[in-house]
Design an enzyme around this catalytic site. Sequence first.
Site: not given
Ligand code: TYM
Length: 334
Positions: A114, A198, A201
């Site tokens: 990032k 992957k 967004k």
């Molecule tokens: P974020 O917002 O990027 O994504 C949310 C969830 O979607 C999953 N995900 C995917 N799974 C499969 N294939 C993909 N291409 C894909 N893109 C996204 C992510 O693995 C996630 O589960 N850091 C985290 C948010 C967060 C969090 C937490 C999660 C903050 N605090 C505590 C668990 C526990 C994030 O940026 O997810």
Amino acid sequence: MGNKKLVFSGVQPTGNLHLGNYLGALKNFVSLQKEMECIYCVVDLHAITTFQKPSELLENVLETTASFLATGINPNKSIIFNQSSVSGHAELAWILNCVSRIGWLNRMTQFKDKAGSDKEKASVGLYIYPNLMAADILLYKATHVPVGADQKQHLELSRDIAQKFNNDFNCQDFFPLPEPMIPRKISRIMSLRDGTKKMSKSEESSYSRINLKDTADEISKKIKKAKSDSDPIPDNIKSLEKKPEALNLLTIYSELTQNNLEKVISELSGKEYSVLKTKLSDVLISEITPIGKEIKKLLDNKSHLKNILRKGSEKANIIAEENLKNIREKVGLI
Ligand code: TYM
């Protein structure tokens, strides 16, 4: 909440949620509600680690909330709230900043991706983001964390931080070591344009992803344009190893039809990818467009969404404050 099983997960409100978020995380969130207590958080403090226009952030928090509801998360069963409304996340993150090690953060691959080539210009928040993520989970003493495979390293760090806190403050088992729950078959949905990246967004081309709000027309156009392969579909998975885009389409299809990949491949073997694409569009349209319609409907009543977040925050805050009281005590803070 003692030592009972508790699920926590978060999603960043940084734009449209897509098929990766849905299959990697949200679908699991919904099914876990049947078995365990669950807390699902719209992580707005994580979102501002890269600049967000304030008006857009507000809209995105509501849209992510609407997406939670539209996919089937039930606010009467699970707690749904936004992170910044429970100040304990920020407080515990500070304490954990003092437990976590710089060497641990330096290994985080997502920061490297990032921050890009000019790391000096990345925000400090982006660098310590995984500590805030650990705080999210540990604030509730969550035991299970459903996420996609891209979050695995962050969860391992959360476990290391929990373990170090328990050792440093001589309180074994105070924080449970959170278990990642990563879907076995479909943990990483790849971009429709480049099967080595992957689905995300932040990728510029909207043709790289299926958004939950896409219309039937948009879905079928995106799938038609998706990269696949000029050879017909082979009869075994091994031949797809060097064809990540083709493998991704077949994997998504197998997941949505609840058939295993081998079976899908053997049924379609010898056919052109256009055959798979037509079938895939049909199943995507029937699963995704009702969710998109529901998101749009829910967004027509923003005060309802705000109300759900407010009630969720009240419930989350009670658990957080109770745990924080004990955490402050362990650390020696009055
Ligand atoms: P974020 O917002 O990027 O994504 C949310 C969830 O979607 C999953 N995900 C995917 N799974 C499969 N294939 C993909 N291409 C894909 N893109 C996204 C992510 O693995 C996630 O589960 N850091 C985290 C948010 C967060 C969090 C937490 C999660 C903050 N605090 C505590 C668990 C526990 C994030 O940026 O997810």
